[in-house]
Enzyme design. Structure first.
Site, PDB file in Angstrom:
ATOM      1  NE  ARG A  85      53.472  51.392  36.905  1.00 40.08           N
ATOM      2  CZ  ARG A  85      54.123  51.254  38.067  1.00 40.08           C
ATOM      3  NH1 ARG A  85      54.562  50.091  38.452  1.00 40.08           N
ATOM      4  NH2 ARG A  85      54.329  52.322  38.824  1.00 40.08           N
ATOM      5  NE  ARG A 119      57.392  57.180  47.000  1.00 32.79           N
ATOM      6  CZ  ARG A 119      56.657  56.535  46.105  1.00 32.79           C
ATOM      7  NH1 ARG A 119      55.755  55.655  46.494  1.00 32.79           N
ATOM      8  NH2 ARG A 119      56.787  56.787  44.822  1.00 32.79           N
ATOM      9  NE  ARG A 148      60.387  55.511  43.565  1.00 30.85           N
ATOM     10  CZ  ARG A 148      59.278  54.871  43.220  1.00 30.85           C
ATOM     11  NH1 ARG A 148      58.662  54.096  44.079  1.00 30.85           N
ATOM     12  NH2 ARG A 148      58.771  55.007  42.012  1.00 30.85           N
ATOM     13  NE  ARG A 159      56.381  57.707  39.267  1.00 37.19           N
ATOM     14  CZ  ARG A 159      56.696  57.870  40.547  1.00 37.19           C
ATOM     15  NH1 ARG A 159      57.392  58.938  40.921  1.00 37.19           N
ATOM     16  NH2 ARG A 159      56.335  56.999  41.441  1.00 37.19           N
TER      17      ARG A 159
HETATM   18  P1  AMP Z   1      57.038  51.938  41.113  1.00 38.22           P
HETATM   19  O1  AMP Z   1      58.120  51.637  42.093  1.00 38.22           O
HETATM   20  O2  AMP Z   1      55.998  50.854  41.047  1.00 38.22           O
HETATM   21  O3  AMP Z   1      56.444  53.311  41.291  1.00 38.22           O
HETATM   22  O4  AMP Z   1      57.737  51.938  39.668  1.00 38.22           O
HETATM   23  C1  AMP Z   1      58.752  52.864  39.345  1.00 38.22           C
HETATM   24  C2  AMP Z   1      58.951  52.914  37.856  1.00 38.22           C
HETATM   25  O5  AMP Z   1      59.378  51.619  37.379  1.00 38.22           O
HETATM   26  C3  AMP Z   1      57.709  53.236  37.025  1.00 38.22           C
HETATM   27  O6  AMP Z   1      57.466  54.635  36.946  1.00 38.22           O
HETATM   28  C4  AMP Z   1      58.101  52.639  35.678  1.00 38.22           C
HETATM   29  O7  AMP Z   1      59.030  53.459  34.986  1.00 38.22           O
HETATM   30  C5  AMP Z   1      58.825  51.359  36.080  1.00 38.22           C
HETATM   31  N1  AMP Z   1      57.880  50.235  36.216  1.00 38.22           N
HETATM   32  C6  AMP Z   1      57.523  49.591  37.357  1.00 38.22           C
HETATM   33  N2  AMP Z   1      56.616  48.616  37.084  1.00 38.22           N
HETATM   34  C7  AMP Z   1      56.394  48.667  35.756  1.00 38.22           C
HETATM   35  C8  AMP Z   1      55.544  47.953  34.869  1.00 38.22           C
HETATM   36  N3  AMP Z   1      54.708  46.992  35.306  1.00 38.22           N
HETATM   37  N4  AMP Z   1      55.577  48.287  33.553  1.00 38.22           N
HETATM   38  C9  AMP Z   1      56.402  49.233  33.089  1.00 38.22           C
HETATM   39  N5  AMP Z   1      57.206  49.965  33.862  1.00 38.22           N
HETATM   40  C10 AMP Z   1      57.208  49.690  35.192  1.00 38.22           C
END
Ligand code: AMP
Length: 207
Positions: A85, A119, A148, A159
């Site tokens: 990311r 969601r 969530r 985000r």
């Molecule tokens: P997601 O489930 O992919 O939407 O991720 C939820 C949250 O986890 C994100 O908003 C970040 O706070 C953290 N997160 C997930 N993947 C990453 C990553 N590759 N780098 C940094 N934070 C992450």
């Protein structure tokens, strides 16, 4: 095959990752899921990650890299969902492995916000649902569906800002390396999956 599933929050990465993983029998690694598991288990990584996730910020690169490193160790086939990311994460990934293809799921902001606010997730198996399309209280696995904590309008806006500033530069990064394939993220889950399958089959035939 080593695949990165790329795209903004709410583009359908989790849902598509599950389908790809089932269809191609490939290990699905979601950094968001792994961090949420660490939070639930109250590990040191979870304690650090919680602070960031709640505010819609990215967890520190070192923390995420630790989680990813142990997940992909010794694996020659996997699908990364939500990682990398940031450019430093992509550079670190390039040092430990060679990614074959990056699928970039594209969706406009109005649809993203709408999908995230509708969601529902299963805390047991991780499956995602859209409230409008699925009106049962329980997942097909039997567990009660929840939302969530970071799927609120305020956190979603943050985000998206973080995505634009820290994650979007990765498009150029992977374009330069000829790894990026754009996928139209509009339409039904099956329509998007058909586009992804086509891209993966094309890749397999031309490699
Ligand atoms: P997601 O489930 O992919 O939407 O991720 C939820 C949250 O986890 C994100 O908003 C970040 O706070 C953290 N997160 C997930 N993947 C990453 C990553 N590759 N780098 C940094 N934070 C992450």
């Amino acid at each position: 095959m080593k695949i990165v599933l790329f795209g903004p929050p709410g583009a359908g990465k989790g849902t598509q990752a599950e389908k790809i993983s089932n269809m191609y029998n490939i290990l699905h690694i979601s950094t968001g899921e792994l961090l949420r598991k660490n939070i639930e288990e109250k590990t040191q990584i979870g304690l650090v990650a919680l602070e960031y996730i709640e505010r819609g910020k990215l967890a520190p690169d070192e923390v995420v890299l630790e989680v990813v490193n142990s997940a992909i160790k010794g694996k020659d086939s996997f699908l990364l969902d939500g990682f990398p990311r940031t450019v430093p994460q992509a550079e670190a990934l390039d040092k430990i492995t060679d990614i074959d293809i990056v699928l970039n799921i594209k969706l406009n902001e109005a649809l993203i916000v709408d999908r995230i606010l509708n969601r529902l997730v299963c805390p047991a198996c991780g499956k995602n649902y859209n409230k409008r399309l699925y009106t049962q209280p329980d997942c097909t696995c039997g567990a009660r569906l929840t939302s969530r904590k970071d799927d609120t309008e305020e956190v979603v806006r943050e985000r998206l800002k973080v995505y634009a500033s820290q994650t979007l530069p990765l498009i150029g990064y992977y374009q330069k390396r000829n790894k990026l394939v754009d996928i139209d993220g509009t339409g039904s889950v099956d329509e998007v999956f058909a586009r992804i399958s086509e891209a993966l089959n094309d890749f397999a035939q031309n490699r």
